[in-house]
Design an enzyme around this catalytic site. Structure first.
Site, PDB file in Angstrom:
ATOM      1  N   ASN A   7       0.844  -1.187   0.000  1.00 56.03           N
ATOM      2  CA  ASN A   7       0.000   0.000   0.000  1.00 56.03           C
ATOM      3  C   ASN A   7       0.883   1.242   0.000  1.00 56.03           C
ATOM      4  O   ASN A   7       1.687   1.442   0.912  1.00 56.03           O
ATOM      5  CB  ASN A   7      -0.877   0.037   1.253  1.00 56.03           C
ATOM      6  CG  ASN A   7      -1.739   1.295   1.291  1.00 56.03           C
ATOM      7  OD1 ASN A   7      -2.669   1.432   0.502  1.00 56.03           O
ATOM      8  ND2 ASN A   7      -1.417   2.230   2.184  1.00 56.03           N
ATOM      9  N   GLU A   8       0.738   2.049  -1.027  1.00 56.02           N
ATOM     10  CA  GLU A   8       1.343   3.378  -1.079  1.00 56.02           C
ATOM     11  C   GLU A   8       2.840   3.402  -0.727  1.00 56.02           C
ATOM     12  O   GLU A   8       3.237   3.960   0.300  1.00 56.02           O
ATOM     13  CB  GLU A   8       0.589   4.346  -0.152  1.00 56.02           C
ATOM     14  CG  GLU A   8      -0.884   4.460  -0.473  1.00 56.02           C
ATOM     15  CD  GLU A   8      -1.590   5.569   0.311  1.00 56.02           C
ATOM     16  OE1 GLU A   8      -0.963   6.153   1.223  1.00 56.02           O
ATOM     17  OE2 GLU A   8      -2.757   5.853   0.024  1.00 56.02           O
TER      18      GLU A   8
ATOM     19  N   TYR B 232      -6.917  11.061  -2.803  1.00 54.34           N
ATOM     20  CA  TYR B 232      -7.504  11.963  -1.800  1.00 54.34           C
ATOM     21  C   TYR B 232      -7.576  13.412  -2.280  1.00 54.34           C
ATOM     22  O   TYR B 232      -8.523  14.119  -1.995  1.00 54.34           O
ATOM     23  CB  TYR B 232      -6.720  11.871  -0.484  1.00 54.34           C
ATOM     24  CG  TYR B 232      -6.957  10.530   0.188  1.00 54.34           C
ATOM     25  CD1 TYR B 232      -8.092  10.316   0.961  1.00 54.34           C
ATOM     26  CD2 TYR B 232      -6.096   9.456  -0.017  1.00 54.34           C
ATOM     27  CE1 TYR B 232      -8.349   9.081   1.539  1.00 54.34           C
ATOM     28  CE2 TYR B 232      -6.341   8.218   0.558  1.00 54.34           C
ATOM     29  CZ  TYR B 232      -7.468   8.043   1.330  1.00 54.34           C
ATOM     30  OH  TYR B 232      -7.733   6.810   1.877  1.00 54.34           O
TER      31      TYR B 232
ATOM     32  N   GLU C 269      -8.753   3.124  -2.351  1.00 54.62           N
ATOM     33  CA  GLU C 269      -9.086   4.035  -1.252  1.00 54.62           C
ATOM     34  C   GLU C 269      -9.543   5.361  -1.834  1.00 54.62           C
ATOM     35  O   GLU C 269      -8.924   5.875  -2.772  1.00 54.62           O
ATOM     36  CB  GLU C 269      -7.883   4.345  -0.335  1.00 54.62           C
ATOM     37  CG  GLU C 269      -7.440   3.219   0.549  1.00 54.62           C
ATOM     38  CD  GLU C 269      -6.237   3.598   1.423  1.00 54.62           C
ATOM     39  OE1 GLU C 269      -6.050   4.787   1.740  1.00 54.62           O
ATOM     40  OE2 GLU C 269      -5.484   2.673   1.759  1.00 54.62           O
TER      41      GLU C 269
ATOM     42  N   TRP D 118     -12.560   4.554   1.718  1.00 56.24           N
ATOM     43  CA  TRP D 118     -11.767   4.632   2.938  1.00 56.24           C
ATOM     44  C   TRP D 118     -12.555   5.494   3.917  1.00 56.24           C
ATOM     45  O   TRP D 118     -12.745   6.648   3.627  1.00 56.24           O
ATOM     46  CB  TRP D 118     -10.380   5.243   2.693  1.00 56.24           C
ATOM     47  CG  TRP D 118      -9.595   5.206   3.969  1.00 56.24           C
ATOM     48  CD1 TRP D 118      -9.540   6.181   4.938  1.00 56.24           C
ATOM     49  CD2 TRP D 118      -8.809   4.107   4.451  1.00 56.24           C
ATOM     50  NE1 TRP D 118      -8.776   5.740   5.984  1.00 56.24           N
ATOM     51  CE2 TRP D 118      -8.312   4.491   5.716  1.00 56.24           C
ATOM     52  CE3 TRP D 118      -8.496   2.839   3.943  1.00 56.24           C
ATOM     53  CZ2 TRP D 118      -7.511   3.643   6.486  1.00 56.24           C
ATOM     54  CZ3 TRP D 118      -7.702   2.011   4.701  1.00 56.24           C
ATOM     55  CH2 TRP D 118      -7.210   2.421   5.961  1.00 56.24           C
TER      56      TRP D 118
ATOM     57  N   GLU E 114      -5.563   7.273  12.620  1.00 57.73           N
ATOM     58  CA  GLU E 114      -5.104   7.930  11.393  1.00 57.73           C
ATOM     59  C   GLU E 114      -3.626   8.341  11.533  1.00 57.73           C
ATOM     60  O   GLU E 114      -3.274   9.511  11.503  1.00 57.73           O
ATOM     61  CB  GLU E 114      -6.024   9.108  11.051  1.00 57.73           C
ATOM     62  CG  GLU E 114      -5.665   9.910   9.806  1.00 57.73           C
ATOM     63  CD  GLU E 114      -5.305   9.075   8.573  1.00 57.73           C
ATOM     64  OE1 GLU E 114      -5.911   8.022   8.351  1.00 57.73           O
ATOM     65  OE2 GLU E 114      -4.388   9.494   7.852  1.00 57.73           O
TER      66      GLU E 114
HETATM   67  C1  FCB Z   1      -3.848   6.721   3.004  1.00 58.47           C
HETATM   68  C2  FCB Z   1      -3.542   5.471   3.793  1.00 58.47           C
HETATM   69  C3  FCB Z   1      -4.641   5.045   4.730  1.00 58.47           C
HETATM   70  C4  FCB Z   1      -5.310   6.239   5.377  1.00 58.47           C
HETATM   71  C5  FCB Z   1      -5.690   7.266   4.357  1.00 58.47           C
HETATM   72  C6  FCB Z   1      -6.415   8.467   4.937  1.00 58.47           C
HETATM   73  O1  FCB Z   1      -2.671   7.340   2.625  1.00 58.47           O
HETATM   74  O2  FCB Z   1      -3.282   4.397   2.926  1.00 58.47           O
HETATM   75  O3  FCB Z   1      -4.103   4.150   5.658  1.00 58.47           O
HETATM   76  O4  FCB Z   1      -4.518   6.745   6.378  1.00 58.47           O
HETATM   77  O5  FCB Z   1      -4.559   7.703   3.682  1.00 58.47           O
END
Ligand code: FCB
Length: 465
Positions: free
Chosen positions: A175-176, A307, A371, A418, A425
């Site tokens: 993940n990321e 996001y 997400e 998400w 967080e």
């Molecule tokens: C992402 C993460 C997740 C969460 C969101 C808000 O970067 O993968 O765990 O914290 O942001």
């Protein structure tokens, strides 16, 4: 309930293909708690949470949402929302304590039960192997900047794959990786809290190498057809103007945020302009023979986490275009959009632009939104219900952005919100709430918010159309 008109939602739903996944996502450290139970050893996040001042309010993931002990009830909540996919992560130090040796039977048993519980309820389990909780012992021997960590990750991945691949169809390696590498090793904002720029770039390469090693080994061992992929946090980098410094700044940001991952994964080489930028900073990626073949092993799905997007300028506030070290300026300036409680600008059109750009630059790669969501200041009524019209509107505008990207030709197969519930967080602790289900941390009571009911309704109508 929705902040858009019914016809708006109807149009949105009509723009999503048949078979489109509707789901929710979480990660292990953010929800499980039970950090010292059944043989789990500390991860870098357990350690980092103890650093004074690292996490807002001194919060930790020690208890989080206590999901480890409440898992069946949490799965029942997903079922009640009528969602078909649940993306969760496996805690490496639970399954392979200290990051080495054989599988920990008590640790893997939790995920075994979770997968069965999901399947009994008709929910598709989507496993993320690494959502940032590196066993502390592997950080003690150097962490992701060290090449060996990539091999340790592949070994761990196989322990999980051997246990669950008879029932789990979809596998995300990382993940990321941008967050693991840059927030963790360059900016010191996430565990392990280091500020070593060249080490962060070594981490980028070793994370990708770990992905490649694990992908190849899982593919070879797969007992049947499974989908394997990676999840990236990506965004659109807009130039502030068409001036050369602004265009350059946006190019640099896009290179470091998007193409440095996608080019090696899909095209088998790092982007030449990024390599040149790094060379100008005296940094070289530690690529060895054969690495890029591994990293570009074919994947079945790209997970996209979105996001916000950003605007970049190549000018400092005083008008200079280079800093004291002679490096070109690249800094963000506001897009002048409304913001969430994270102070992130709300830019749904950046989502469409991003998805269309990935479809253009990396054709043939199916995408799933793994997400997307938002934190806002929630106000619960006496029953615990949150009428989160702000979060609901965020979902509407971003789902519409996905539908628009599909209309423009992007191959997008699903949307995972998400997050299932409010949770830890990271550096913000429990202060920021992203859940579609409210968690009362005093009682651990869960209450679906308006946004949860909204997504339930959309998913149901989409399936029924
Ligand atoms: C992402 C993460 C997740 C969460 C969101 C808000 O970067 O993968 O765990 O914290 O942001």
């Amino acid at each position: 309930m929705s902040t858009t008109s019914v016809s708006g939602d109807a149009e949105l739903i009509a723009g999503l293909p048949a078979g489109f996944r509707w789901g929710v996502a979480t990660s292990a450290y953010q929800i499980e708690g039970a950090v010292a139970v059944d043989g789990r050893t500390p991860s870098i996040w357990d350690t980092y949470c103890r650093v004074p001042g690292a996490i807002d309010n001194g919060d930790t993931g020690d208890i989080a949402c206590d999901h480890y002990h409440r898992m069946p009830a949490d799965v029942a909540l997903i079922k009640d929302l009528g969602l078909d996919t649940y993306r969760f992560s496996v805690a490496w130090p639970r399954v392979q304590p200290r990051g080495k040796g054989p599988v920990n039977p008590a640790g893997i048993a939790f995920y075994d039960r979770l997968v069965d519980e999901l399947l009994v309820h008709g929910i598709d389990p989507w496993v993320t192997l690494y959502h940032w909780d590196l066993p502390q012992e592997l950080e003690d021997t150097g962490g992701w900047p060290v090449r060996d960590t990539a091999y340790r990750f592949a070994d761990y991945s196989m322990l999980v794959f051997d246990a669950l691949s008879d029932r789990v169809d979809t596998w995300t390696t990382l993940n990321e990786p941008w967050c693991s590498a840059m927030l963790g090793y360059a900016y010191g904002a996430h565990a392990p809290g280091r500020r070593e720029y060249p080490a962060a770039l070594a981490a980028v390469h070793h994370l990708l190498l770990g992905h490649g090693l694990a992908t190849v080994r899982m593919r070879e061992a797969a007992p049947r057809k499974v989908d394997i992929g990676i999840t990236l946090n990506v965004a659109t980098a807009y130039p502030a103007s068409s001036s050369e410094p602004d265009v350059e700044a946006a190019r640099h940001a896009d290179g470091m945020g998007r193409r440095i991952y996608l080019d090696p994964l899909v095209h088998g080489h790092y982007p030449a302009d990024v390599v040149a930028d790094l060379a100008a900073e005296g940094v070289e990626l530690p690529v060895e023979d054969g690495d890029l073949e591994l990293i570009s092993a074919p994947i079945d799905v790209l997970g996209v986490n979105y996001y916000f997007s950003q605007k970049f300028t190549g000018y400092a506030e005083d008008g200079r275009t280079v800093d004291d070290a002679g490096q070109p300026i690249s800094r963000t300036i506001p897009l002048d959009k409304p913001r969430t409680a994270m102070d992130w600008e709300i830019v749904p059109e950046g989502f469409t632009d991003l998805l269309v750009s990935i479809a253009r630059d990396y054709p043939g790669l199916p995408m799933v939104i793994t997400e997307n969501g938002s934190a806002f200041e929630d106000h619960a009524d006496a029953s615990g219900f949150v009428a989160d019209t702000d979060r609901t509107a965020y979902f509407t505008s971003h789902l519409a952005a996905v539908a628009e990207a599909i209309r423009q030709g992007a191959d997008i197969r699903g949307y995972l919100a998400w997050s299932l519930m409010d949770n830890f967080e990271w550096a913000y602790g429990y202060a920021k709430r992203f859940g579609i289900i409210r968690v009362d941390y005093e009682t651990q009571a869960r209450t679906p918010k308006q946004s949860a009911l909204y997504l339930k309704d959309l998913a149901q109508r989409h399936r029924g159309q």
